[in-house]
Structure formats: structure tokens, C-alpha cells
Design a protein around this motif. Structure first.
Motif, PDB file in Angstrom:
ATOM      1  N   UNK A  51       5.291  -3.987 -19.690  1.00  0.00           N
ATOM      2  CA  UNK A  51       4.393  -3.500 -18.638  1.00  0.00           C
ATOM      3  C   UNK A  51       4.996  -2.325 -17.915  1.00  0.00           C
ATOM      4  N   UNK A  52       6.273  -2.449 -17.596  1.00  0.00           N
ATOM      5  CA  UNK A  52       6.908  -1.355 -16.863  1.00  0.00           C
ATOM      6  C   UNK A  52       6.851  -0.070 -17.688  1.00  0.00           C
ATOM      7  N   UNK A  53       7.112  -0.203 -18.992  1.00  0.00           N
ATOM      8  CA  UNK A  53       7.064   0.959 -19.877  1.00  0.00           C
ATOM      9  C   UNK A  53       5.646   1.537 -19.931  1.00  0.00           C
ATOM     10  N   UNK A  54       4.654   0.672 -19.956  1.00  0.00           N
ATOM     11  CA  UNK A  54       3.280   1.184 -19.979  1.00  0.00           C
ATOM     12  C   UNK A  54       2.919   1.888 -18.676  1.00  0.00           C
ATOM     13  N   UNK A  55       3.394   1.330 -17.565  1.00  0.00           N
ATOM     14  CA  UNK A  55       3.157   1.991 -16.277  1.00  0.00           C
ATOM     15  C   UNK A  55       3.815   3.371 -16.289  1.00  0.00           C
ATOM     16  N   UNK A  56       5.058   3.431 -16.773  1.00  0.00           N
ATOM     17  CA  UNK A  56       5.770   4.711 -16.840  1.00  0.00           C
ATOM     18  C   UNK A  56       4.998   5.712 -17.693  1.00  0.00           C
ATOM     19  N   UNK A  76       2.854  -3.756  -8.717  1.00  0.00           N
ATOM     20  CA  UNK A  76       3.514  -4.933  -8.156  1.00  0.00           C
ATOM     21  C   UNK A  76       2.550  -6.119  -8.104  1.00  0.00           C
ATOM     22  N   UNK A  77       1.360  -5.862  -7.574  1.00  0.00           N
ATOM     23  CA  UNK A  77       0.406  -6.963  -7.401  1.00  0.00           C
ATOM     24  C   UNK A  77       0.008  -7.579  -8.744  1.00  0.00           C
ATOM     25  N   UNK A  78      -0.332  -6.728  -9.701  1.00  0.00           N
ATOM     26  CA  UNK A  78      -0.824  -7.261 -10.975  1.00  0.00           C
ATOM     27  C   UNK A  78       0.298  -7.905 -11.780  1.00  0.00           C
ATOM     28  N   UNK A  79       1.469  -7.271 -11.795  1.00  0.00           N
ATOM     29  CA  UNK A  79       2.571  -7.850 -12.565  1.00  0.00           C
ATOM     30  C   UNK A  79       2.988  -9.185 -11.941  1.00  0.00           C
ATOM     31  N   UNK A  80       2.993  -9.223 -10.619  1.00  0.00           N
ATOM     32  CA  UNK A  80       3.358 -10.469  -9.951  1.00  0.00           C
ATOM     33  C   UNK A  80       2.378 -11.584 -10.322  1.00  0.00           C
ATOM     34  N   UNK A  81       1.102 -11.311 -10.137  1.00  0.00           N
ATOM     35  CA  UNK A  81       0.130 -12.397 -10.321  1.00  0.00           C
ATOM     36  C   UNK A  81      -0.026 -12.794 -11.780  1.00  0.00           C
TER      37      UNK A  81
END
Lengths: 254, 315, 241
Positions: free
Chosen positions: A59-64, C168-173
Motif C-alpha cells: 500500500x505504501x508503495x502504491x501511495x508513493x 492513514x485512515x484507510x490503511x488503519x481501518x
């Protein structure tokens, strides 16, 4: 080559990719450490379990990757880029290549880092990389990250807004794909063909030969294809989205 | 009246505003002058309670901004014309501002009319040109019919027509007895708009005075002399003890007025081809005063170019 | 009251809340329709299986709540807002209140809309809203959305960036709370105390021997929202606008 260098400079001269890389590594390796440190005899650590946190990194990589293009629209630097290189197709290709490469490297470091820290914290566990399954489970993470990055750049280029692109990517990969299964009758059949389920297949195997309990590691994917065809399928979806992005970007006013 | 006492703002090691004290008198247009990066915007944001000063204080009519009840009725401000939601209509933007300070809804249409935006009031502010955004920002400042008005670089990027409109507008506001505090990095503009000047550089106060005094003090008056007997003339002037500077085939004399120089030339039998008063430009004065305090020294050339390219008003 | 009206005007004079509202309703109700239509044997359909889509709605509400404040920072209107009303606490509380109210309405309309749609499309199914548990799982969705919106506004005010707050919100939930359960030995115990797991206990089946009952779970969720909002208030008051 010049364009690649330009995009590399653009990406690495802002803070966001560094942040994202640090975060992705901390989350994946940290999660692996947590798993290894809390393991006991009843819950043996396996190669598969060491890669539990790989979705965090993804997910972090996709956000980046999405931000790499949406911030260009946000700050108007996309126009400057197209002034400097009026042929937009190579620009998008170069940007995607650089982002995918960075994502791939983050993935490999995250995967081998997770595996290494697990080995360190659980020295007695059997963590040898021998079978093709075990190699895929670890080295495959980088490949999945790279393809996911292409997908994310494509979505970012289509949507042009950070908030929208991130919402679509995260809600799709984490919510839509899993909730689809709840549709009676057809849900499971649809789920088998969804892109991130396919990507999972490369990592979680067909099935996991270590015979671990499914809860001690990423849940095995029920994708319709074998590991490598599944990755190809995932790449195909990414390529389609990216192609749509190229067509739209060329048509649209910058 | 706005009164700043020892106003200081530090960001880490950088001092943006350094022990700044000044007053903005009632019923006049006061210019707030300084090069880019001198701390004008930061000061304005501290006046408006947006940024908290590291030290010192600033009061409007004796009260700090955060203590004002319905502040838009006391102070109107335009800091950045682009501070609007691009997908909100001009009327809706003003409507929520009016609502927040219990200002009657019909006032929104009044101010739209004053700034001439009635025709586009229903359009989204994101599509406005800079000039239109500026007018919308001014409408927002006027909304509460305030006695004190703050404008940060209001003519930046405007076309000559827009600049003229704003200039007249400020005078009208001051004529109505309001306090107007307007910042600019363009002295030529301020010379036409402001009656009082607060000049800062690198966050420090350089001077506070009336515009006339500032110009008189800051510009140096010299006389240009051309003569075929330049050497004789130079010797005579030298004996009179004035300062002389060679400039090609002429002399620039300071410290003696034009009549005295003429008489001195007659006495020493020198023929004069030219005897003309030279006035330093406001830009030169400004550059001289703030030259040491420009934050980015490499930008001085750009700054000078920017100053001179505006329809510069020489005095 | 004036401030609530101000924030209401601000929210509804842009497209985003309309868009988010329609999207949330479409997803929750659409999912109910899909489930009802796809099921061959309507007797297996239960009240909860028609409401599964509430999670989509929750995500949309989280995004909407975060955007309500981050776009103010993005476009600089937060400075205009603080200039008009220097009492920042009041501004933020009013905004959280309005966004929560809207989220609550979206939640109720979505929940009852989904239920009604399923009832119409699968007339043979037993979809009676029975007893406290039944009403809780339908009408409770609005309450959850309202509290979640407060969390989103608080996170948005703390982070001030759309991309960061939404991530933050989506990854958290969606990710963190689920994956925590996987940690050997302690995972389950941690999970018991995670905010969105508390929501699951409130809306659904708390399971055997729950750490707390449905209503205390909602109270716990609300307490976390309040704590985040308090943190946001402190930070926003301290920070330069």
C-alpha cells in the motif's frame, strides 16, 4: 535515457519517496520482527510467515507511486515537464519505469529484510530458501511491488488527484476484492479473477507446501491461475490501466 | 490604529521578523514596504492572529485580534487572493464568511457590486482570473464594513487598469476615515498610494515616516555641470569644499545648490554648457536603504529589474 | 449555532459532500441489491448479509470527513476561516459537528435503503428487523458513521494533507486492524481494543466472551474519537495557521 534520468531526479529530490520507502521497510520488517519475537513452539515461524507484512509495504508503495504523478498535477510541474518534453508517451513511460524500479528495490529489501530479521530472532526455525515456493514468497515481493506501482501510476495519471487516486487504490485492493466474496453464488468466482488476488498468488503459493496453518502467514490466495501466470495476469491489468492513462494523457489538455 | 511592539517571529534559526515596532495611524493609507522576503506577510499574519509571535505583541485599537468579537466587522484583510475553494462560487464564499460574523446576507450582494463581480457571482472561484480573484478578496475584506483594512501586495500581477482601480479604491477607503495598511515591494506604487510609510528589511524596521519625508530624506539632490573649462571649475568647487564626482565629461556636485554653483562659475570665468538639478529616483533610495537587508543577495539584480520595469515614477 | 450554520454552508457549497453522499449510498445500497439478486435461495439471506456494504460507506465517510478539513488547508481557506473566527476550537468543533451529522444521515439512509432494497428484490427472505440486536445492526450504522467522521476530521486536522490523512485512515481501518490479529499470542488481545474492531462488535455479533458488550464498544469507539479530536484541538490552537 535522458528522460529516465530526469524522472529519477524528480522522484528522488522530493521527500515523499524517501518517506514512503522508510515507512514501507519499517512496516514490513517491523511486522516480521513482531511475528518472530512473539512466536512460540505452537506457532512455528515459516518463510511464508516472515512475509506477513508485505501488503503493508505494497500500500505504501502504491501511495508513493500515485503521488509521484498526482503531485505533478497538483503543483503544475506536469506542464513544465510537458514543455520540456512535448512527447507525453515517453514521459509517462520513463516516470513509470523509475517508480516501478524504486518500488521493486523497496520490495526486495523489504522481503529479504523481513526474512533476515526473522532468521535473526528465531534462529531455530527452518527458514532456508530452497524450493521455488520459498523463493517466490520472498523474491516475488519486489515483482509484485513493481507491478503494483505501474498500476498506481496509471490510476494517478487518470485521476490526477491525490485524494481520489489513493482512495480508489486502497479501497479497491483491500475492500472491494475481499467484500466481493460475500456476494452469493458468483462472489467467489469473481474473486478468483481479481488483480490483487492474482498478485497474492505469487507470494502465497499454490498451495503453501510447508503445511502451515493458514492463519500463520498471509492467507493463501484462491486465484484461478498458477503463481507465474497469475503475476502475468496482474501485470496485464496494470498494463491495461497504464495504456488507458497514456491515451488519456495524450488526448487531454495538460 | 494598529500598534506593533517588539514583534518577533522565529522559525527555528531563521528570524523572519526581528523586534519590529511601528504604528499605523487612523484614517490614512500606510504603506508597508520592503523587498521580497523582508517579513511583510509574516507580520500581517501576526496582526491577524494567524501566526503566533515568538515575542512582542500587536494590537488593533488596543485589542489583540483573537480577542475581537466578530473580527471581520473591525478588520478586513486580503492576504492571498487565491485562498478560495476553487469549486465554491464567489457568492457562496462570501456567504459563509458573512454568516460566521453575523453579517446580513444582503451585504454579500452589496460588496459584490462594489467590486464589480455581480455578473459572475454564481461562478466557481477556481475559474477566476487573478484580477477577479483579487476583487473577490477585496469584497471579502469589505464584507464587515471594517474600520481597519489590511492588504498584502494587492497589485501584484495586476494589469494597469486593475492597479489604477486598487489605488483609487485605497484612497476612497482612507477618505472614508478608515485605516488602510497595504504592503508592497514596489516603492513606485507606494509613493502613489500611501501617505505614510513603514519600511522594513530582513524583518527589521528601517524607517517610519510620511512618504514625503521618506522620499526627501532618502533621495540625494545633486547638480550636473558641463563646461569646456571643467578643470578650472573643479578646482573652484574644490576650494568651496563640496563633494564632486566625475561622470564622463561632466561633474556631479552635491552639497551646493544650483544658484550658488552658477555664481561660482561666473566668478571663476567658466563657461557653462549645462547646469541641471538631478533627482535620485525613489527606487534608488529604496535600494540604498534596503540594499543590505535583501534576504537573497543574488536576487538583487532581479529585484532591481522588477522595480525598474514597473511604470516607475521618478521624482 | 452561527458557526454550525457557517460550516454547513461551507460544506454544502462544494461538490465533495454531494459526491461522497451519492457514492456512499450507491455502494451500500448497490451491494445490498447485488447480494439480494445473486442469491438463489432467499431463505439464506439474513439482515446482516444485506448490510455488508456498510464498510464501503464507512470508507467514503472517512474520506469525506478528512477532505472537509484538509481541503481548507490545501486552498488556504482555513486562514480566512480563522480570520473570521479566531476561536479555533469553536471552528473545529462546529466543523466536526456538521460533518458528523451529515455522515450520520448518510449512514441511516444507506442502512435503511439497503435493507429496503433487499426486501423489495428478495421478497422471500426473512429480513425483519427484530429486537435490540436487529435495530442495532441497521440503525447503528448511522451512529458509527457519525463517530467515524469525527475521527476523520481529527486526523485531517492533525495531518493537514489529503493524501496523508486518507492513507492513514484507510490503511488503519482496512489493513492494520486486520493484520494485528495475526500476531501470535498477543494479536487477539490487542485486536480487542482496536477502535474499528469495537465497531464490528457494536454492529455485528460480538462473539463468545467479548471483551465488552455492543454499547460499551460504541462508547469506546466514541472515546477514541474524542481523544483524537482533543489532540487535534490542542495542535491546531498551537500551530500557526
Amino acid at each position: 535515457m535522458t528522460l529516465l534520468a530526469v524522472e529519477r531526479m524528480k522522484l528522488l529530490t522530493t521527500r515523499s519517496p524517501w518517506w514512503c520507502a522508510a515507512l514501507a521497510l519499517a512496516l514490513t520488517i517491523g511486522f516480521a520482527a513482531l511475528m518472530a519475537a512473539t512466536a512460540d513452539a505452537r506457532v512455528p515461524v515459516t518463510v511464508g510467515a516472515s512475509q506477513f507484512g508485505y501488503t503493508f509495504g505494497m500500500v505504501v508503495v502504491m501511495v508513493m507511486a500515485a503521488l509521484a504523478i498526482t503531485t505533478e498535477y497538483r503543483f503544475g510541474t506536469m506542464r513544465a515537464t510537458f514543455l520540456a518534453a512535448p512527447n507525453r508517451t515517453p514521459v509517462l513511460f520513463a516516470k513509470t519505469a523509475v517508480v516501478a524500479l524504486v518500488a521493486g528495490v523497496i520490495g526486495e529489501v523489504a522481503a529479504f529484510g523481513s526474512w533476515g530479521i526473522t532468521k535473526l530472532l528465531a534462529p531455530n526455525a527452518d527458514l532456508a530458501l530452497q524450493t521455488p515456493y520459498e523463493w517466490r514468497a520472498v523474491a516475488g515481493v519486489g515483482l509484485v511491488y513493481a507491478v503494483a506501482a505501474v498500476l498506481a501510476v496509471g490510476v494517478g495519471a487518470l485521476v490526477r488527484q491525490s485524494a481520489g487516486a489513493i482512495s480508489i487504490l486502497l479501497i479497491w485492493s483491500f475492500l472491494v476484492e475481499s467484500l466481493v466474496q460475500l456476494i452469493p453464488r458468483v462472489g467467489d468466482d469473481i474473486h478468483r479473477w481479481l488483480p490483487f488476488t492474482m498478485a497474492d498468488k505469487l507470494i502465497t503459493g499454490d498451495p503453501d507446501p510447508s503445511g502451515r496453518d493458514v492463519v500463520y502467514g498471509p492467507p493463501p490466495s484462491d486465484a484461478a491461475l498458477g503463481p507465474w501466470p497469475a503475476l502475468l495476469y496482474f501485470a496485464g491489468v496494470a498494463a491495461l490501466v497504464f495504456a488507458a492513462a497514456v491515451v488519456t494523457t495524450n488526448r487531454r489538455d495538460a | 490604529m494598529i500598534e506593533a511592539v517588539g514583534l518577533t517571529k522565529r522559525y527555528g534559526k531563521t528570524v523572519a521578523v526581528d523586534n519590529l515596532s511601528f504604528t499605523v495611524p487612523t484614517g490614512r493609507v500606510t504603506g508597508f514596504l520592503g523587498p521580497n522576503g523582508a517579513g511583510k506577510s509574516t507580520t500581517m499574519r501576526m496582526i491577524l492572529g494567524l501566526d503566533t509571535p515568538t515575542g512582542g505583541s500587536v494590537h488593533i485599537g488596543g485589542k489583540s485580534y483573537r480577542d475581537l468579537k466578530n473580527p471581520l466587522r473591525t478588520v478586513g484583510a486580503l492576504l492571498d487572493a487565491k485562498w478560495v475553494h476553487p469549486n465554491r462560487s464567489a457568492r457562496a464564499h462570501l456567504a459563509w464568511m458573512a454568516k460566521s460574523n453575523r453579517i446580513a446576507a444582503k451585504r454579500v450582494d452589496e460588496v459584490l457590486d462594489i467590486v464589480g463581480l455581480t455578473a459572475v457571482a454564481g461562478k466557481n472561484a477556481g475559474g477566476f482570473s487573478l484580477g477577479m480573484s483579487q476583487r473577490l478578496g477585496i469584497a471579502g475584506a469589505l464584507l464587515g464594513d471594517p474600520q481597519v483594512l489590511l492588504f498584502d501586495e494587492p497589485v501584484n500581477g495586476l494589469d494597469p487598469e486593475g492597479i489604477l482601480w486598487i489605488r483609487k479604491f485605497m484612497h476612497r477607503l482612507a477618505d472614508e476615515g478608515r485605516t488602510v495598511f497595504v504592503s508592497s515591494h514596489l516603492l513606485s506604487e507606494m509613493a502613489l498610494t500611501a501617505q505614510e510609510l513603514v519600511v522594513i528589511g530582513r524583518g527589521k524596521l528601517i524607517s517610519q515616516s510620511s512618504t514625503e519625508d521618506f522620499v526627501a530624506q532618502a533621495t540625494e539632490n545633486t547638480v550636473l555641470v558641463r563646461s569646456p573649462q571643467l578643470a578650472d571649475l573643479r578646482a573652484a568647487l574644490g576650494r568651496a569644499g563640496v563633494s564632486i564626482r566625475d561622470e564622463g565629461d561632466s561633474l556631479v556636485v552635491s552639497g551646493m545648490d544650483i544658484a550658488e554653483i552658477g555664481e561660482l562659475a561666473a566668478r571663476s570665468g567658466a563657461v557653462l554648457h549645462e547646469l541641471s538639478p538631478q533627482r535620485g529616483s525613489l527606487e534608488e533610495a529604496f535600494m540604498r536603504l534596503t540594499g543590505d537587508s535583501v534576504e537573497y543577495h543574488t536576487d538583487i539584480a532581479d529585484e532591481a529589474a522588477a522595480l525598474l520595469s514597473t511604470e516607475g515614477v521618478k521624482r | 449555532m452561527t458557526l454550525l450554520a457557517t460550516e454547513r454552508m461551507k460544506l454544502f457549497s462544494t461538490r465533495s459532500p454531494w459526491f461522497c453522499g451519492v457514492l456512499a449510498l450507491g455502494m451500500v445500497i448497490g451491494f445490498a441489491g447485488l447480494v439480494a439478486l445473486a442469491e438463489d435461495d432467499p431463505t439464506t439471506l439474513g439482515l446482516r448479509s444485506t448490510l455488508f456494504g456498510w464498510q464501503f460507506g464507512l470508507m467514503v465517510v472517512l474520506v469525506m470527513g478528512a477532505l472537509a478539513i484538509t481541503t481548507e488547508y490545501r486552498f488556504g481557506t482555513i486562514r480566512t476561516a480563522f480570520q473570521a473566527v479566531p476561536n479555533r476550537t469553536a471552528v473545529l468543533l462546529a466543523k466536526a459537528g456538521v460533518v458528523a451529522a451529515l455522515a450520520g444521515v448518510i449512514g441511516e439512509v444507506a442502512a435503511f435503503g439497503a435493507w429496503g432494497t433487499a426486501k423489495v428484490l428478495a421478497p422471500g427472505a426473512d429480513l425483519a428487523i427484530a429486537g435490540e440486536a436487529g435495530w442495532r445492526s441497521v440503525a447503528g450504522i448511522g451512529l458509527v458513521f457519525a463517530v467515524a467522521a469525527v475521527i476523520a476530521v481529527a486526523v485531517g486536522a492533525l495531518v493537514r494533507q489529503s493524501a496523508g490523512a486518507i492513507s492513514i485512515l484507510l490503511i488503519w481501518t482496512m489493513l492494520l486492524e486486520n493484520l494485528v490479529g495475526i500476531i501470535p499470542r498477543v494479536g487477539d488481545d490487542i485486536q480487542d481494543w482496536l477502535p474499528f474492531m469495537a465497531v464490528n462488535r457494536f454492529l455485528g455479533d460480538p462473539g463468545p466472551d467479548p471483551v465488552m458488550g455492543p454499547w460499551p464498544s460504541l462508547a469506546y469507539f466514541a472515546a477514541i474519537a474524542a481523544a483524537l479530536l482533543a489532540a487535534a484541538l490542542v495542535v491546531v490552537n498551537k500551530r500557526d495557521a
